[in-house]
Design a protein around this motif. Structure first.
Motif, PDB file in Angstrom:
ATOM      1  N   ALA A 126      80.329  74.581 113.169  1.00  0.00           N
ATOM      2  CA  ALA A 126      78.997  74.224 113.130  1.00  0.00           C
ATOM      3  C   ALA A 126      78.901  72.698 112.593  1.00  0.00           C
ATOM      4  CB  ALA A 126      78.227  74.920 112.469  1.00  0.00           C
ATOM      5  N   ALA A 127      79.601  72.187 111.450  1.00  0.00           N
ATOM      6  CA  ALA A 127      79.753  71.214 110.829  1.00  0.00           C
ATOM      7  C   ALA A 127      80.228  70.010 111.729  1.00  0.00           C
ATOM      8  CB  ALA A 127      80.230  71.283 109.521  1.00  0.00           C
ATOM      9  N   ALA A 128      81.235  70.318 112.482  1.00  0.00           N
ATOM     10  CA  ALA A 128      81.980  69.629 113.325  1.00  0.00           C
ATOM     11  C   ALA A 128      81.130  69.246 114.660  1.00  0.00           C
ATOM     12  CB  ALA A 128      83.226  69.924 113.682  1.00  0.00           C
ATOM     13  N   ALA A 129      80.535  70.220 115.084  1.00  0.00           N
ATOM     14  CA  ALA A 129      79.344  70.018 116.203  1.00  0.00           C
ATOM     15  C   ALA A 129      78.167  68.827 115.643  1.00  0.00           C
ATOM     16  CB  ALA A 129      78.769  71.343 116.666  1.00  0.00           C
ATOM     17  N   ALA A 130      77.769  69.175 114.562  1.00  0.00           N
ATOM     18  CA  ALA A 130      76.626  68.362 114.072  1.00  0.00           C
ATOM     19  C   ALA A 130      77.204  66.824 113.974  1.00  0.00           C
ATOM     20  CB  ALA A 130      76.207  68.829 112.558  1.00  0.00           C
ATOM     21  N   GLU A 131      78.747  66.568 113.419  1.00  0.00           N
ATOM     22  CA  GLU A 131      79.057  65.224 113.706  1.00  0.00           C
ATOM     23  C   GLU A 131      79.126  64.767 114.873  1.00  0.00           C
ATOM     24  OE1 GLU A 131      79.573  63.761 110.796  1.00  0.00           O
ATOM     25  OE2 GLU A 131      79.834  65.078 109.255  1.00  0.00           O
ATOM     26  N   CYS A 132      79.474  65.587 115.890  1.00  0.00           N
ATOM     27  CA  CYS A 132      79.433  65.098 117.262  1.00  0.00           C
ATOM     28  C   CYS A 132      78.160  64.719 117.668  1.00  0.00           C
ATOM     29  CB  CYS A 132      80.088  66.250 118.279  1.00  0.00           C
ATOM     30  SG  CYS A 132      81.854  66.652 118.048  1.00  0.00           S
ATOM     31  N   ALA A 133      77.153  65.517 117.163  1.00  0.00           N
ATOM     32  CA  ALA A 133      75.843  65.042 117.658  1.00  0.00           C
ATOM     33  C   ALA A 133      75.175  63.864 116.868  1.00  0.00           C
ATOM     34  CB  ALA A 133      74.777  66.297 117.236  1.00  0.00           C
ATOM     35  N   LYS A 134      75.812  63.586 115.613  1.00  0.00           N
ATOM     36  CA  LYS A 134      75.622  62.338 114.927  1.00  0.00           C
ATOM     37  C   LYS A 134      76.036  61.210 115.758  1.00  0.00           C
ATOM     38  CE  LYS A 134      78.344  60.824 111.993  1.00  0.00           C
ATOM     39  NZ  LYS A 134      79.430  60.924 111.050  1.00  0.00           N
ATOM     40  N   ASP A 135      77.204  61.303 116.512  1.00  0.00           N
ATOM     41  CA  ASP A 135      77.576  60.156 117.177  1.00  0.00           C
ATOM     42  C   ASP A 135      76.682  59.659 118.197  1.00  0.00           C
ATOM     43  OD1 ASP A 135      79.986  60.289 115.800  1.00  0.00           O
ATOM     44  OD2 ASP A 135      81.357  61.115 117.301  1.00  0.00           O
ATOM     45  N   GLY A 137      73.325  59.801 117.520  1.00  0.00           N
ATOM     46  CA  GLY A 137      72.257  59.503 116.930  1.00  0.00           C
ATOM     47  C   GLY A 137      71.196  60.902 116.768  1.00  0.00           C
ATOM     48  N   ARG A 138      71.801  61.971 116.748  1.00  0.00           N
ATOM     49  CA  ARG A 138      70.845  63.363 116.646  1.00  0.00           C
ATOM     50  C   ARG A 138      71.359  64.408 115.797  1.00  0.00           C
ATOM     51  NH1 ARG A 138      66.460  63.888 119.081  1.00  0.00           N
ATOM     52  NH2 ARG A 138      66.951  65.778 120.467  1.00  0.00           N
ATOM     53  N   PHE A 139      71.934  63.797 114.566  1.00  0.00           N
ATOM     54  CA  PHE A 139      72.592  64.635 113.559  1.00  0.00           C
ATOM     55  C   PHE A 139      71.302  65.602 113.238  1.00  0.00           C
ATOM     56  CE2 PHE A 139      72.857  66.014 109.186  1.00  0.00           C
ATOM     57  CZ  PHE A 139      74.075  66.770 109.168  1.00  0.00           C
ATOM     58  N   PHE A 140      69.995  65.005 112.831  1.00  0.00           N
ATOM     59  CA  PHE A 140      69.136  65.935 112.219  1.00  0.00           C
ATOM     60  C   PHE A 140      68.498  67.100 113.220  1.00  0.00           C
ATOM     61  CE2 PHE A 140      69.347  62.525 108.831  1.00  0.00           C
ATOM     62  CZ  PHE A 140      69.450  63.534 108.030  1.00  0.00           C
ATOM     63  N   ALA A 141      68.418  66.554 114.572  1.00  0.00           N
ATOM     64  CA  ALA A 141      67.990  67.448 115.545  1.00  0.00           C
ATOM     65  C   ALA A 141      68.921  68.442 115.769  1.00  0.00           C
ATOM     66  CB  ALA A 141      67.942  66.642 116.768  1.00  0.00           C
ATOM     67  N   PHE A 142      70.327  68.382 115.343  1.00  0.00           N
ATOM     68  CA  PHE A 142      71.362  69.448 115.509  1.00  0.00           C
ATOM     69  C   PHE A 142      71.250  70.049 114.197  1.00  0.00           C
ATOM     70  CE2 PHE A 142      75.156  71.888 116.264  1.00  0.00           C
ATOM     71  CZ  PHE A 142      75.116  71.763 117.761  1.00  0.00           C
ATOM     72  N   HIS A 143      71.013  69.424 113.106  1.00  0.00           N
ATOM     73  CA  HIS A 143      70.942  70.317 111.643  1.00  0.00           C
ATOM     74  C   HIS A 143      69.706  71.270 111.855  1.00  0.00           C
ATOM     75  CE1 HIS A 143      68.299  70.594 108.038  1.00  0.00           C
ATOM     76  NE2 HIS A 143      69.456  70.178 107.418  1.00  0.00           N
TER      77      HIS A 143
END
Length: 232
Positions: A126-135, A137-143
Protein backbone atom coordinates in the motif's frame (compact mmCIF):
# COMPACT_ATOMS: atom_id res chain seq x y z
CA UNK A 1 7.19 -18.43 37.48
CA UNK A 2 7.39 -14.90 35.98
CA UNK A 3 4.50 -13.17 34.32
CA UNK A 4 4.94 -12.66 30.57
CA UNK A 5 4.89 -9.08 29.34
CA UNK A 6 2.10 -8.22 26.92
CA UNK A 7 3.30 -7.20 23.46
CA UNK A 8 2.57 -3.55 22.73
CA UNK A 9 0.49 -3.22 19.57
CA UNK A 10 2.28 -1.36 16.76
CA UNK A 11 -0.91 0.43 15.76
CA UNK A 12 -2.55 2.48 18.45
CA UNK A 13 -4.40 5.63 19.30
CA UNK A 14 -6.24 7.31 22.17
CA UNK A 15 -9.76 6.28 23.11
CA UNK A 16 -12.39 6.92 20.47
CA UNK A 17 -14.15 9.42 22.73
CA UNK A 18 -11.01 11.57 22.79
CA UNK A 19 -11.08 11.82 19.01
CA UNK A 20 -14.74 12.80 19.07
CA UNK A 21 -14.34 15.35 21.88
CA UNK A 22 -11.38 16.93 20.10
CA UNK A 23 -13.26 17.10 16.82
CA UNK A 24 -16.36 18.67 18.36
CA UNK A 25 -14.17 21.28 20.02
CA UNK A 26 -12.69 22.42 16.69
CA UNK A 27 -13.64 25.69 14.97
CA UNK A 28 -16.77 26.06 12.72
CA UNK A 29 -17.45 23.64 9.92
CA UNK A 30 -15.23 20.87 11.22
CA UNK A 31 -18.03 18.71 12.59
CA UNK A 32 -19.46 18.33 9.10
CA UNK A 33 -16.07 17.21 7.80
CA UNK A 34 -15.77 14.71 10.63
CA UNK A 35 -19.17 13.17 9.94
CA UNK A 36 -18.57 12.99 6.18
CA UNK A 37 -15.16 11.41 6.69
CA UNK A 38 -16.52 8.83 9.10
CA UNK A 39 -19.36 7.86 6.78
CA UNK A 40 -17.02 7.53 3.81
CA UNK A 41 -14.67 5.25 5.72
CA UNK A 42 -17.50 3.10 7.03
CA UNK A 43 -18.65 2.56 3.45
CA UNK A 44 -15.45 0.78 2.45
CA UNK A 45 -15.78 -2.33 4.59
CA UNK A 46 -15.33 -5.08 2.01
CA UNK A 47 -12.04 -6.08 0.32
CA UNK A 48 -13.98 -6.92 -2.84
CA UNK A 49 -16.84 -4.41 -2.68
CA UNK A 50 -17.30 -1.13 -4.51
CA UNK A 51 -14.36 1.25 -4.17
CA UNK A 52 -15.10 4.30 -2.01
CA UNK A 53 -13.58 7.50 -3.42
CA UNK A 54 -13.35 10.51 -1.12
CA UNK A 55 -13.78 14.16 -2.11
CA UNK A 56 -10.58 15.82 -3.29
CA UNK A 57 -8.82 18.36 -1.12
CA UNK A 58 -9.19 22.04 -2.09
CA UNK A 59 -7.29 22.68 -5.33
CA UNK A 60 -5.66 25.83 -3.94
CA UNK A 61 -3.84 23.86 -1.23
CA UNK A 62 -0.38 23.07 -2.57
CA UNK A 63 0.74 19.45 -2.79
CA UNK A 64 4.38 18.51 -3.28
CA UNK A 65 5.12 14.82 -3.03
CA UNK A 66 4.01 13.74 0.43
CA UNK A 67 3.75 17.32 1.73
CA UNK A 68 0.46 19.22 1.88
CA UNK A 69 0.38 22.99 2.28
CA UNK A 70 2.66 25.97 1.81
CA UNK A 71 6.29 24.75 1.79
CA UNK A 72 7.24 28.01 3.52
CA UNK A 73 4.79 27.49 6.41
CA UNK A 74 6.43 28.17 9.75
CA UNK A 75 5.24 24.99 11.46
CA UNK A 76 5.75 21.43 10.23
CA UNK A 77 3.42 18.59 11.21
CA UNK A 78 4.78 15.12 10.48
CA UNK A 79 2.56 12.05 10.63
CA UNK A 80 3.99 8.53 10.62
CA UNK A 81 1.29 6.07 9.60
CA UNK A 82 0.65 2.54 8.43
CA UNK A 83 -2.13 2.39 5.85
CA UNK A 84 -3.55 -0.79 7.43
CA UNK A 85 -3.65 0.71 10.93
CA UNK A 86 -7.27 1.29 12.03
CA UNK A 87 -6.23 4.08 14.39
CA UNK A 88 -4.52 5.80 11.46
CA UNK A 89 -7.77 5.44 9.55
CA UNK A 90 -9.64 6.96 12.46
CA UNK A 91 -7.20 9.87 12.56
CA UNK A 92 -7.63 10.35 8.81
CA UNK A 93 -11.39 10.77 9.18
CA UNK A 94 -11.80 12.30 12.65
CA UNK A 95 -8.63 14.30 13.28
CA UNK A 96 -6.63 15.41 10.26
CA UNK A 97 -9.50 17.07 8.30
CA UNK A 98 -9.89 19.55 11.17
CA UNK A 99 -6.13 20.18 11.33
CA UNK A 100 -5.99 20.71 7.58
CA UNK A 101 -8.88 23.16 7.60
CA UNK A 102 -7.59 25.20 10.53
CA UNK A 103 -3.86 25.19 9.92
CA UNK A 104 -2.84 23.73 6.55
CA UNK A 105 -5.32 25.51 4.31
CA UNK A 106 -4.63 28.79 6.11
CA UNK A 107 -0.86 28.55 5.61
CA UNK A 108 0.04 28.33 9.29
CA UNK A 109 1.50 24.82 8.99
CA UNK A 110 2.36 22.20 6.42
CA UNK A 111 1.73 18.45 6.74
CA UNK A 112 4.28 15.79 5.85
CA UNK A 113 3.09 12.17 5.62
CA UNK A 114 5.61 9.40 6.24
CA UNK A 115 4.15 5.98 5.43
CA UNK A 116 5.79 3.02 7.14
CA UNK A 117 4.96 -0.69 7.20
CA UNK A 118 4.76 -2.26 10.64
CA UNK A 119 1.69 -4.50 10.25
CA UNK A 120 2.50 -6.70 7.29
CA UNK A 121 3.10 -7.17 3.59
CA UNK A 122 -0.09 -5.35 2.57
CA UNK A 123 1.23 -2.29 4.41
CA UNK A 124 4.40 -2.45 2.31
CA UNK A 125 2.50 -2.72 -0.95
CA UNK A 126 0.00 0.00 0.00
CA UNK A 127 2.82 2.40 0.88
CA UNK A 128 4.68 1.50 -2.32
CA UNK A 129 1.53 2.09 -4.36
CA UNK A 130 1.10 5.49 -2.73
CA UNK A 131 4.66 6.35 -3.74
CA UNK A 132 3.85 5.38 -7.33
CA UNK A 133 0.81 7.67 -7.15
CA UNK A 134 3.11 10.39 -5.79
CA UNK A 135 5.08 10.19 -9.05
CA UNK A 136 1.91 11.42 -10.77
CA UNK A 137 1.30 14.14 -8.18
CA UNK A 138 -1.52 12.16 -6.59
CA UNK A 139 -0.13 10.95 -3.29
CA UNK A 140 -2.86 12.49 -1.16
CA UNK A 141 -5.67 11.19 -3.37
CA UNK A 142 -4.21 7.70 -2.97
CA UNK A 143 -3.69 8.24 0.76
CA UNK A 144 -7.38 9.09 1.07
CA UNK A 145 -8.69 6.20 -0.99
CA UNK A 146 -6.61 3.73 1.03
CA UNK A 147 -8.09 4.90 4.31
CA UNK A 148 -11.60 5.08 2.85
CA UNK A 149 -11.31 1.39 1.91
CA UNK A 150 -9.67 -0.13 4.97
CA UNK A 151 -11.12 -3.56 5.75
CA UNK A 152 -9.06 -5.42 8.31
CA UNK A 153 -5.36 -6.20 8.52
CA UNK A 154 -3.71 -8.66 6.12
CA UNK A 155 -7.11 -9.78 4.82
CA UNK A 156 -6.81 -8.76 1.17
CA UNK A 157 -8.14 -5.20 1.38
CA UNK A 158 -4.79 -3.97 0.03
CA UNK A 159 -3.77 -6.83 -2.22
CA UNK A 160 -2.13 -5.89 -5.51
CA UNK A 161 -5.26 -6.11 -7.65
CA UNK A 162 -7.24 -4.01 -5.19
CA UNK A 163 -4.51 -1.36 -5.09
CA UNK A 164 -4.69 -1.15 -8.89
CA UNK A 165 -8.46 -0.65 -8.61
CA UNK A 166 -7.78 2.31 -6.33
CA UNK A 167 -5.29 3.76 -8.82
CA UNK A 168 -7.83 3.52 -11.62
CA UNK A 169 -10.58 4.98 -9.45
CA UNK A 170 -8.64 8.21 -8.89
CA UNK A 171 -7.74 8.51 -12.56
CA UNK A 172 -4.06 7.66 -12.56
CA UNK A 173 -2.22 6.85 -15.79
CA UNK A 174 -2.47 3.09 -15.36
CA UNK A 175 0.37 2.26 -17.73
CA UNK A 176 2.76 4.39 -15.67
CA UNK A 177 1.32 3.19 -12.36
CA UNK A 178 1.49 -0.50 -13.29
CA UNK A 179 5.06 -0.12 -14.52
CA UNK A 180 6.04 1.45 -11.21
CA UNK A 181 4.03 -0.87 -9.00
CA UNK A 182 4.64 -4.19 -10.76
CA UNK A 183 8.39 -3.64 -10.72
CA UNK A 184 8.31 -3.02 -6.94
CA UNK A 185 10.02 0.31 -7.50
CA UNK A 186 9.38 1.58 -3.98
CA UNK A 187 9.28 -1.57 -1.85
CA UNK A 188 12.88 -1.19 -0.71
CA UNK A 189 12.33 2.49 0.05
CA UNK A 190 9.33 1.62 2.22
CA UNK A 191 11.47 -0.90 4.11
CA UNK A 192 14.23 1.69 4.53
CA UNK A 193 11.76 4.35 5.69
CA UNK A 194 10.32 1.89 8.21
CA UNK A 195 13.78 1.07 9.55
CA UNK A 196 14.66 4.77 9.76
CA UNK A 197 11.47 5.47 11.68
CA UNK A 198 12.26 2.66 14.09
CA UNK A 199 15.78 4.04 14.57
CA UNK A 200 14.23 7.44 15.31
CA UNK A 201 12.15 5.88 18.09
CA UNK A 202 8.87 5.56 16.21
CA UNK A 203 7.30 2.40 17.57
CA UNK A 204 3.56 2.89 16.99
CA UNK A 205 1.23 4.48 14.46
CA UNK A 206 -0.09 7.04 14.15
CA UNK A 207 2.78 9.10 15.54
CA UNK A 208 2.42 12.86 15.10
CA UNK A 209 5.26 15.34 15.51
CA UNK A 210 4.79 19.11 15.57
CA UNK A 211 8.12 20.78 14.86
CA UNK A 212 9.76 17.59 16.10
CA UNK A 213 7.72 17.28 19.31
CA UNK A 214 5.67 14.10 19.71
CA UNK A 215 2.01 14.93 20.48
CA UNK A 216 -1.13 12.90 21.07
CA UNK A 217 -2.95 12.33 17.73
CA UNK A 218 -6.08 14.31 18.64
CA UNK A 219 -7.45 17.58 17.27
CA UNK A 220 -7.03 19.26 20.64
CA UNK A 221 -3.41 18.20 21.20
CA UNK A 222 -2.21 18.88 17.66
CA UNK A 223 -3.97 22.26 17.56
CA UNK A 224 -2.42 23.33 20.85
CA UNK A 225 1.04 22.24 19.72
CA UNK A 226 0.74 24.13 16.41
CA UNK A 227 -0.50 27.25 18.20
CA UNK A 228 2.41 27.10 20.62
CA UNK A 229 4.95 26.50 17.85
CA UNK A 230 3.59 29.31 15.67
CA UNK A 231 3.79 31.78 18.56
CA UNK A 232 7.28 30.85 19.71
Amino acid sequence: MGTSRARRPPCRGPRKDLYIVGAIGAVGGVLGLVIIGALARDGGNSPTGAVVVQTERPALVEQQGRTLGDPAAAVTVVEYLDFQCPFCGRAASLVMPAIEEQFIETGIAKLEIRPIAIIGSESVRAAAAAECAKDQGRFFAFHDILFANQAGEQEGAFNDSRLKEFAAAIGLDMSAFNSCFDSSTYDEQVAADTAAARDAGIRVTPTVLVDGVNVEPTVEAISAAIAQASNS
